[in-house]
Design a protein around this motif. Structure first.
Motif, PDB file in Angstrom:
ATOM      1  N   THR A 195       0.821  -1.269   0.110  1.00  0.00           N
ATOM      2  CA  THR A 195      -0.044  -0.030   0.166  1.00  0.00           C
ATOM      3  C   THR A 195       0.661   1.222  -0.074  1.00  0.00           C
ATOM      4  O   THR A 195       0.493   2.302  -0.704  1.00  0.00           O
ATOM      5  CB  THR A 195      -1.134  -0.039   1.227  1.00  0.00           C
ATOM      6  N   ILE A 196       2.040   1.213   0.711  1.00  0.00           N
ATOM      7  CA  ILE A 196       2.759   2.589   0.886  1.00  0.00           C
ATOM      8  C   ILE A 196       3.402   2.689  -0.534  1.00  0.00           C
ATOM      9  O   ILE A 196       3.724   3.781  -0.948  1.00  0.00           O
ATOM     10  CB  ILE A 196       3.930   2.277   2.012  1.00  0.00           C
ATOM     11  N   GLY A 197       4.016   1.603  -1.128  1.00  0.00           N
ATOM     12  CA  GLY A 197       4.636   1.699  -2.410  1.00  0.00           C
ATOM     13  C   GLY A 197       3.687   2.194  -3.373  1.00  0.00           C
ATOM     14  O   GLY A 197       4.029   3.179  -4.346  1.00  0.00           O
ATOM     15  N   ARG A 198       2.630   1.705  -3.525  1.00  0.00           N
ATOM     16  CA  ARG A 198       1.435   2.232  -4.436  1.00  0.00           C
ATOM     17  C   ARG A 198       1.200   3.684  -3.973  1.00  0.00           C
ATOM     18  O   ARG A 198       1.005   4.157  -5.036  1.00  0.00           O
ATOM     19  CB  ARG A 198       0.242   1.251  -4.165  1.00  0.00           C
ATOM     20  N   LEU A 199       1.276   4.452  -2.765  1.00  0.00           N
ATOM     21  CA  LEU A 199       0.774   5.565  -2.623  1.00  0.00           C
ATOM     22  C   LEU A 199       2.160   6.220  -3.016  1.00  0.00           C
ATOM     23  O   LEU A 199       1.726   7.463  -3.696  1.00  0.00           O
ATOM     24  CB  LEU A 199       0.752   5.659  -0.939  1.00  0.00           C
ATOM     25  N   GLU A 200       3.302   6.001  -2.802  1.00  0.00           N
ATOM     26  CA  GLU A 200       4.237   6.795  -3.321  1.00  0.00           C
ATOM     27  C   GLU A 200       4.367   6.788  -5.028  1.00  0.00           C
ATOM     28  O   GLU A 200       4.486   7.856  -5.542  1.00  0.00           O
ATOM     29  CB  GLU A 200       5.751   5.950  -2.964  1.00  0.00           C
ATOM     30  N   ARG A 201       4.049   5.819  -5.517  1.00  0.00           N
ATOM     31  CA  ARG A 201       3.925   5.932  -7.113  1.00  0.00           C
ATOM     32  C   ARG A 201       2.889   6.780  -7.467  1.00  0.00           C
ATOM     33  O   ARG A 201       2.973   7.551  -8.502  1.00  0.00           O
ATOM     34  CB  ARG A 201       3.709   4.322  -7.497  1.00  0.00           C
ATOM     35  N   ARG A 202       1.609   6.913  -6.776  1.00  0.00           N
ATOM     36  CA  ARG A 202       0.503   7.639  -7.307  1.00  0.00           C
ATOM     37  C   ARG A 202       0.853   9.095  -7.065  1.00  0.00           C
ATOM     38  O   ARG A 202       0.538  10.066  -7.658  1.00  0.00           O
ATOM     39  CB  ARG A 202      -0.559   7.234  -6.467  1.00  0.00           C
ATOM     40  N   LEU A 203       1.502   9.483  -5.833  1.00  0.00           N
ATOM     41  CA  LEU A 203       2.059  10.556  -5.567  1.00  0.00           C
ATOM     42  C   LEU A 203       3.040  11.308  -6.426  1.00  0.00           C
ATOM     43  O   LEU A 203       3.295  12.400  -6.595  1.00  0.00           O
ATOM     44  CB  LEU A 203       2.309  11.009  -3.921  1.00  0.00           C
ATOM     45  N   GLY A 204       3.906  10.342  -6.856  1.00  0.00           N
ATOM     46  CA  GLY A 204       5.115  10.394  -7.677  1.00  0.00           C
ATOM     47  C   GLY A 204       6.389  11.206  -6.810  1.00  0.00           C
ATOM     48  O   GLY A 204       7.345  11.920  -7.213  1.00  0.00           O
ATOM     49  N   VAL A 205       6.190  10.781  -5.220  1.00  0.00           N
ATOM     50  CA  VAL A 205       7.192  11.106  -4.645  1.00  0.00           C
ATOM     51  C   VAL A 205       7.837  10.023  -3.645  1.00  0.00           C
ATOM     52  O   VAL A 205       6.998   9.370  -3.323  1.00  0.00           O
ATOM     53  CB  VAL A 205       6.723  12.418  -3.522  1.00  0.00           C
ATOM     54  N   ARG A 206       8.764  10.216  -3.034  1.00  0.00           N
ATOM     55  CA  ARG A 206       9.285   9.214  -1.960  1.00  0.00           C
ATOM     56  C   ARG A 206       8.994   9.587  -0.595  1.00  0.00           C
ATOM     57  O   ARG A 206       9.468  10.689  -0.562  1.00  0.00           O
ATOM     58  CB  ARG A 206      10.756   8.727  -2.244  1.00  0.00           C
ATOM     59  N   LEU A 207       8.076   8.975  -0.069  1.00  0.00           N
ATOM     60  CA  LEU A 207       7.569   9.415   1.242  1.00  0.00           C
ATOM     61  C   LEU A 207       8.604   8.683   2.424  1.00  0.00           C
ATOM     62  O   LEU A 207       8.632   9.662   3.495  1.00  0.00           O
ATOM     63  CB  LEU A 207       6.348   8.643   1.717  1.00  0.00           C
ATOM     64  N   PHE A 208       9.531   7.630   2.157  1.00  0.00           N
ATOM     65  CA  PHE A 208      10.445   7.152   3.375  1.00  0.00           C
ATOM     66  C   PHE A 208      11.568   7.031   2.607  1.00  0.00           C
ATOM     67  O   PHE A 208      11.699   6.510   1.618  1.00  0.00           O
ATOM     68  CB  PHE A 208       9.759   6.089   3.799  1.00  0.00           C
ATOM     69  N   GLU A 209      12.864   6.858   3.393  1.00  0.00           N
ATOM     70  CA  GLU A 209      14.044   6.469   3.156  1.00  0.00           C
ATOM     71  C   GLU A 209      14.150   5.092   3.814  1.00  0.00           C
ATOM     72  O   GLU A 209      13.989   5.147   5.178  1.00  0.00           O
ATOM     73  CB  GLU A 209      15.030   7.341   3.455  1.00  0.00           C
TER      74      GLU A 209
END
Length: 284
Positions: A47-61
Motif C-alpha cells: 500500500t505504501i509503495g502504491r501510494l508513493e507511485r501515485r503521488l510521484g514522490v518518495r515518502l520514506f527512506e
C-alpha cells in the motif's frame, strides 16, 4: 466501503491508505505499524509503495536497519493528520446534530463561574431546553474544533479564528493577596506595584481555583483574575481591584457554520442573564 478523499492531480485516495501511511510515519517501522493496524506487513508495504507511485514522490527512506521520513513525507504526514482530524470532527458533529439530547458547554476552571451557573439554571428552566453538560478544560478551542462541545465561555483575548462569538459580559480585574499582605488593605492597587512582588505572576497558572487560592494564602502566588471569582475565594484570600488592568470580555464562541437550536437558545439566555446582572450592578 472505505471513505475517500480527493487530491487534485491524484486518483481518489482511500482513508485506509492515509491511516496506513500515518501509522508507518509515526512508528517508523513497518512491523510495528502493521501490528498497530492489525494487518500483515506485506499488504502494508504494498500500500505504501502504491501510494508513493501515485503521488510521484518518495515518502520514506528505507534501509535494512531503519525507516525515516523524507522531507516530502513529513509534509504529507502533517496534511494527513489534518485530513483524519477533519473527518473525525465531521462525524462527531453530524452525529451530535442528529441526536441532540444535550448541550455541551466548555470553559476554563474559574471563568465566569457565577455567571455560567446562573445561565445554565435559567436555560434549563426554559421550554425546549436540553440537559447541559459543562466540560472544564484549558484547551477550549481544541474541544470546540473537535466537535466535542457545542459552545464555549471564554475570555475575549483568546484567538477565536474560525469561531463565531458574541460578547456576554465584562469582568473587572482584581488581584488575589494573602490577608496579611501589605497591599491587602488597600481599596485599589496599581499593576506596577504588583510587578515588584516576588510572588507575582503575569498569567493565571493552569490550576483549579482551589489550588490557586491555597497558593495565594500561603504567600506563594500573587495573580490578577476576573472579579467573578470573589464569591468563591473564602476568607483566606483578599481580592483588591486593579483599575489600570483592562476589563476582560467574556464571550460565547462556537465553530463557524451549522445550526444548533439548543445552542441558539442558550446564547440568547446568556445574553439576557448578563444584561440583568449589569442592570443590578448599576442599580447597586
Amino acid at each position: 466501503m472505505c471513505p475517500v478523499v480527493t487530491l487534485r492531480g491524484v486518483d481518489r485516495m482511500e482513508t485506509r491508505e492515509v491511516e496506513y501511511f500515518v501509522a508507518v510515519a509515526e512508528e517508523l517501522h513497518f512491523g510495528r505499524a502493521a501490528e498497530r493496524l492489525g494487518i500483515a506487513q506485506p499488504p502494508l508495504s504494498r500500500t505504501i509503495g502504491r501510494l508513493e507511485r501515485r503521488l510521484g514522490v518518495r515518502l520514506f527512506e528505507r534501509t535494512s536497519r531503519r525507516v525515516d521520513l523524507t522531507d516530502a513525507g513529513g509534509v504529507f504526514l502533517a496534511e494527513c493528520r489534518r485530513v483524519l482530524d477533519a473527518m473525525d470532527t465531521a462525524v462527531r458533529r453530524t452525529r451530535r446534530a442528529a441526536q441532540q439530547q444535550r448541550l455541551v458547554v466548555t470553559t476554563r476552571p474559574g471563568t465566569g463561574p457565577g455567571l455560567l451557573a446562573e445561565v445554565v439554571r435559567a436555560y434549563e428552566r426554559l421550554p425546549g431546553a436540553v440537559p447541559v453538560e459543562v466540560v472544564f478544560t484549558h484547551d477550549q478551542l481544541g474541544v470546540l474544533r473537535s466537535g466535542a462541545a457545542d459552545v464555549g465561555l471564554m475570555c475575549g483575548r483568546d484567538d477565536l479564528g474560525g469561531m463565531t462569538s458574541v460578547d456576554v459580559a465584562e469582568e473587572s480585574a482584581v488581584v488575589l493577596l494573602p490577608p496579611d499582605h501589605r497591599l491587602a488593605g488597600r481599596s485599589a492597587v496599581a499593576l506596577a506595584e504588583l510587578t515588584r512582588e516576588d510572588a507575582y505572576r503575569d498569567s493565571v497558572p493552569p490550576y483549579p481555583l482551589d489550588q490557586i487560592v491555597d497558593l495565594v494564602s500561603f504567600g506563594r502566588l500573587i495573580v490578577v483574575v476576573g472579579g467573578s471569582v470573589t464569591n468563591r475565594i473564602g476568607d483566606c484570600v483578599v481580592a483588591v481591584p486593579v483599575p489600570d488592568v483592562p476589563a476582560t470580555r467574556l464571550v460565547l464562541a462556537w465553530p463557524d457554520g451549522g445550526q444548533n437550536p439548543a445552542r441558539t437558545l442558550f446564547v440568547r439566555t446568556a445574553k439576557a442573564v448578563a444584561a440583568g446582572r449589569a442592570t443590578l450592578d448599576r442599580a447597586s
